[in-house]
Design a protein around this motif. Structure first.
Motif, PDB file in Angstrom:
ATOM      1  N   TYR A 104      22.419 -20.072   3.183  1.00 36.64           N
ATOM      2  CA  TYR A 104      21.776 -18.760   3.257  1.00 36.64           C
ATOM      3  C   TYR A 104      20.284 -18.834   3.546  1.00 36.64           C
ATOM      4  O   TYR A 104      19.570 -17.843   3.399  1.00 36.64           O
TER       5      TYR A 104
ATOM      6  N   HIS B   4      18.775 -18.791   6.242  1.00 42.40           N
ATOM      7  CA  HIS B   4      18.418 -17.850   7.309  1.00 42.40           C
ATOM      8  C   HIS B   4      18.556 -16.392   6.850  1.00 42.40           C
ATOM      9  O   HIS B   4      18.174 -15.482   7.583  1.00 42.40           O
TER      10      HIS B   4
ATOM     11  N   ASP C  34      26.039 -11.955   7.805  1.00 40.73           N
ATOM     12  CA  ASP C  34      25.365 -12.997   8.589  1.00 40.73           C
ATOM     13  C   ASP C  34      25.692 -14.386   8.029  1.00 40.73           C
ATOM     14  O   ASP C  34      24.807 -15.158   7.675  1.00 40.73           O
TER      15      ASP C  34
END
Length: 191
Positions: A28, A30, A137
């Motif tokens: 995570y 990003h 994401d």
């Protein structure tokens, strides 16, 4: 590498925490800022949670344990049980609440082995279908779930459990049991 999947015990709390923290920081980076992933309480809050381990009825945790030359090490875990309500009432489905692997075993067959175990346990507890939530994401996890037969339902929500950052997450669903088609199967008539 030899992997054993078994029910977690309280003694596994630190190993589970180590996997969750390492997985979040690698997977995570990003999505969440370093101020969240490396906050002073990031590790300690999760360690306290797992050490307290007083779950509701039906809450299960399985660990993937790697057997080594000198000792065993937890390299993954799943947490599952009845679907959380999320303002929909009781659905009768199961839910995979958490599914994390140590980044060192990403790409191995540990994820498939652990997910197979988790789905089999949910089926054994009487769930014909299950859901899980994944960060929108998170392409690596989403690709794994889709390869494993999970399908995005189109339902989204904001994940904000651990910090002030809201991140979109997506619900996935899977039928765990083959439907009984005997009553509705089409049998052509001879003409």
């Amino acid at each position: 590498m030899s992997i054993e999947i078994r029910a977690a015990t309280r003694d596994d709390a630190d190993g589970i925490t180590d996997v969750q923290v390492a997985s979040w920081r690698a997977g995570y980076a990003h999505v969440f800022p370093e101020s969240v992933l490396y906050a002073d309480d990031f590790d300690t809050s999760r360690r306290s949670f797992w050490r307290a381990w007083r779950f509701a009825p039906g809450h299960r945790v399985a660990v993937a344990v790697e057997s080594g030359d000198s000792d065993d090490r937890i390299v993954g875990f799943s947490s599952y049980g009845p679907e959380r309500e999320r303002a929909r009432g009781f659905t009768g489905r199961g839910e995979v609440w958490a599914f994390y692997l140590d980044p060192r075993v990403w790409g191995s067959d540990v994820a498939s082995t652990l997910m197979t175990h988790t789905e089999e346990r949910l089926k054994a507890e009487g769930f014909d279908a299950a859901v899980l939530w994944v960060l929108d994401d998170n392409p690596r996890a989403r690709a794994f779930y889709e390869k494993f037969g999970w399908v995005a339902s189109g339902i989204t929500a904001d994940f904000d459990d651990y910090c002030d950052v809201k991140v979109p997450e997506v619900e996935y669903r899977k039928e765990l049991a083959e439907p009984d088609r005997s009553a509705t199967s089409y049998v052509p008539r001879n003409r």
